[in-house]
Design a protein around this motif. Sequence first.
Motif, PDB file in Angstrom:
ATOM      1  N   MET A 140       6.612  -7.346  -2.678  1.00 18.63           N
ATOM      2  CA  MET A 140       5.714  -6.933  -1.412  1.00 18.63           C
ATOM      3  C   MET A 140       6.312  -7.304  -0.253  1.00 18.63           C
ATOM      4  SD  MET A 140       1.717  -7.334  -0.785  1.00 18.63           S
ATOM      5  CE  MET A 140       1.861  -8.882  -0.456  1.00 18.63           C
ATOM      6  N   SER A 164       3.243 -11.141  -8.692  1.00 23.55           N
ATOM      7  CA  SER A 164       4.562 -11.482  -8.037  1.00 23.55           C
ATOM      8  C   SER A 164       4.521 -11.182  -6.444  1.00 23.55           C
ATOM      9  CB  SER A 164       5.618 -11.364  -8.597  1.00 23.55           C
ATOM     10  OG  SER A 164       6.759 -11.710  -8.026  1.00 23.55           O
ATOM     11  N   LEU A 165       4.556 -11.906  -5.535  1.00 23.19           N
ATOM     12  CA  LEU A 165       4.645 -11.463  -4.021  1.00 23.19           C
ATOM     13  C   LEU A 165       5.832 -11.157  -3.611  1.00 23.19           C
ATOM     14  CD1 LEU A 165       1.999 -13.855  -2.572  1.00 23.19           C
ATOM     15  CD2 LEU A 165       1.444 -11.564  -3.190  1.00 23.19           C
TER      16      LEU A 165
END
Length: 134
Positions: free
Chosen positions: A18, A14-15
Amino acid sequence: MNFRNKKHKLLEISLTPMIDVVFLLLIFFMVTTTFSKNTIIKVILPQAEGQPVEQQKQILTLTIDKSGQYFIDDISLGDKSLDTLEKALTAYKGNKNIPLIINSDASAPVQAAISVLDVASKIGFKNITFATQK
């Protein structure tokens, strides 16, 4: 014995966390960064060496004496309150393009000059200068 192939779930990265961290770091650096080249400013007022400002037909002169009393065009305001100063400057509100020249005594409180700048900019004066001498 059970030798069936177990179906493995595909791993997903999962970005979103970030991106959130990068965005917060960007905001932190934008807030904490200073954008001026000179961090130390030495100011000696009211004396200055510079080019004289060309005279205009209409000017508004605001004088601050060493006790912090305000004078507009050599007429004393009743008291040192900012409300009185704002009412007096509002009388010139119709022509905000005339230059406002602040004549401040060298020993006048700095807060008086800052208050004049604050009130004048709040009213809408755009051409504000300080008078100095060589």
